[in-house]
Motif scaffolding. Structure first.
Motif, mmCIF file in Angstrom:
data_model
loop_
_atom_site.group_PDB
_atom_site.id
_atom_site.type_symbol
_atom_site.label_atom_id
_atom_site.label_comp_id
_atom_site.label_asym_id
_atom_site.label_seq_id
_atom_site.Cartn_x
_atom_site.Cartn_y
_atom_site.Cartn_z
ATOM 1 N N ARG A 102 0.789 -1.258 0.179
ATOM 2 C CA ARG A 102 0.006 -0.212 0.000
ATOM 3 C C ARG A 102 0.828 1.401 -0.079
ATOM 4 O O ARG A 102 2.095 1.125 0.392
ATOM 5 C CB ARG A 102 -0.891 0.080 1.327
ATOM 6 N N ALA A 103 0.471 2.408 -0.683
ATOM 7 C CA ALA A 103 1.136 3.851 -0.597
ATOM 8 C C ALA A 103 0.326 4.669 -0.846
ATOM 9 O O ALA A 103 -0.824 4.702 -1.514
ATOM 10 C CB ALA A 103 2.174 3.660 -1.868
ATOM 11 N N GLY A 141 5.060 4.202 1.605
ATOM 12 C CA GLY A 141 4.144 2.835 1.498
ATOM 13 C C GLY A 141 4.626 1.891 2.484
ATOM 14 O O GLY A 141 5.647 2.028 3.298
#
Length: 494
Positions: free
Chosen positions: A263-264, A279
């Motif tokens: 995720r970022a 992230g």
């Protein structure tokens, strides 16, 4: 005198500054005096930042002529110190350097604080300064203050820059410590996606030397089958600024690949421009493996439940063949069992591959599945509108029985028994209640006699006893209308 830290630092820097020395040299020559000083008056002493014709670098404050001069609005002139009550007993008068004549222009900061004086001293009494000397001394005093204020401003700017650097270093140190203590792998990139930071967890997980995965080298850590997909998703986020989220397999230090969730999010400046991406990579391998195992178990349980439904249907069919007179009832019973099977299959746990297109908690999705056999190719024969309603496995069963009965009755006697007939289902969700309306149109006129059958009682049982609500039927000229009023709490477990 109380001076700010910036002023004290500026004075220390200007001590013996050649520019100040040139000013005292010029002042001494202009005023034809053997001594000229830039004097800084402090709490207990006066320091000479620059001096011409004097060896001493400071004197006690109580001996200072400049302490008097700096409080005035103009140049203080002492024609003969031996004749002045303030100074006749001053050691600087009775002893070295033997001051007789003194003229001092006050040095005052921009905020009005007296700092000292630019003075000239003679060992002989004098009547005063000429107009040129008077004006020149004031001009030179202004030059001194210009140097002092510039240096003070520069010192303040450097101190502010130092504080900003210290605060930034402190924030970076805090971030690094925090990032290294987290179980997730944390990384950051420049706006163009160039990776320039990984926390300790990343290097611990991958076993790679520090700095070896900077830039685009990180993509080499992905499973070969995931690289193109991960890069495409990452490029999309870089181009659009949308959050980055993807599952992929990452090579661990032992050479095996483990599933992680990447995720970022972008960090933006006041103009909305992306300045950096931050992230995380979270190891989800064990959860994903557990989900796959759960999916296998779910498939097996579902298969066995379907087998039970099949056995029940087989027993019903066998019974109807042995007793042909019960065949109509047996056929209806088989259809009801099949509707329960469809409801079960819709709400059971699924994997990404087997999950229905509609949410498994969606009543609309289950009804579309349940009534698909009656739907037309253009999707207009059975319409479902209004608020979608969340359900679970508990409420799915009575809903399946209820709407199966409505649909089979409509197919035999109502709107679905003719080609042009239509059924409209409208759902309305309130705070505490749920209202579902079934409306048949375009079919033959329906007799109220239908309400005395087993199907009618099954509808009432599903709505009232199992869902805790009520179902009211209205036989109108344009077709049957059924209003089902239910408590919202019976739809899904909280």
């Amino acid at each position: 005198m109380h001076h700010t830290p910036e002023q004290r630092a500026a004075f220390d820097i200007l001590l013996n500054d050649p520019r100040l020395r040139r000013i005292t040299d010029f002042a001494a020559e202009l005023c034809e005096a053997p001594i000229a000083l830039v004097s800084l008056v402090e709490d207990s002493r006066q320091r000479f930042l620059a001096r011409t014709g004097l060896e001493a670098t400071e004197t006690p404050r109580e001996q200072s002529f400049c302490a008097h001069a700096m409080t005035g609005a103009n140049i203080m002139v002492v024609p003969d110190a031996t004749a002045d009550d303030r100074f006749r007993d001053n050691p600087l008068v009775t002893g070295e350097p033997g001051i007789r004549f003194y003229a001092g222009a006050p040095l005052v900061s921009a905020d009005g604080q007296p700092l000292g004086a630019l003075c000239i001293i003679d060992t002989k009494p004098r009547p005063g300064l000429t107009p040129l000397q008077h004006e020149g001394l004031l001009t030179l005093a202004e030059s001194v203050m210009t140097l002092v204020e510039k240096k003070r401003a520069r010192v303040a700017l450097e101190a502010e820059a130092r504080q900003v650097r210290d605060e930034r270093d402190d924030r970076e140190q805090r971030f690094t410590i925090l990032a290294d203590t987290m179980p997730q792998m944390i990384w950051s990139t420049l706006p163009d996606g160039y990776h320039d930071y990984y926390n300790a967890r990343w290097y611990e997980f991958t076993g790679m030397p520090e700095g070896s995965t900077d830039g685009e080298a990180w993509n080499g850590m992905f499973h070969p089958d995931d690289q193109e997909r991960a890069w495409a998703r990452w490029r999309h986020s870089l181009e659009t600024g949308e959050p980055y989220e993807i599952e992929y397999r990452l090579r661990s230090a032992d050479g095996n690949y483990r599933w992680v969730l990447g995720r970022a999010l972008p960090m933006r400046d006041s103009d909305g421009q992306i300045t950096r991406w931050f992230g995380t990579c979270t190891d989800i391998h064990d959860q994903k493996t557990a989900m796959e195992q759960r999916e296998l178990i779910s498939h097996e349980l579902s298969h066995r439940i379907k087998n039970i439904f099949a056995v029940i249907n087989g027993l019903i069919g066998l019974s109807s063949r042995e007793d042909p007179e019960i065949r109509p009832v047996a056929d209806k019973l088989r259809e009801r069992v099949m509707s329960l099977g469809k409801a079960h299959d819709f709400v059971r746990p699924h994997s990404d591959a087997s999950r229905p297109t509609k949410r498994q908690s969606s009543l609309q999705g289950m009804l579309e599945e349940l009534l698909s056999a009656y739907q037309s190719e253009d999707g207009t024969r059975v319409s479902i509108t209004g608020d979608d309603i969340d359900i679970d496995d508990r409420s799915a069963t009575p809903f399946a029985l209820l709407f199966h009965e409505l649909a089979t009755n409509a197919a035999k006697y109502g709107a679905l028994s003719v080609p042009d007939g239509r059924v409209a289902i409208d759902m309305e969700k309130g705070t505490d209640r749920v209202c579902i309306r079934w409306h048949e149109q375009g079919g033959p006129r329906v007799s109220e006699e239908r309400k005395t059958g087993f199907g009618s009682r099954l509808i009432e049982m599903s709505a009232e006893r199992q869902l805790g609500g009520k179902a009211e039927r209205h036989w109108n000229e344009d077709g049957l209308r059924v209003e089902i009023d239910l408590p919202a709490s019976s739809m899904i477990r909280l």
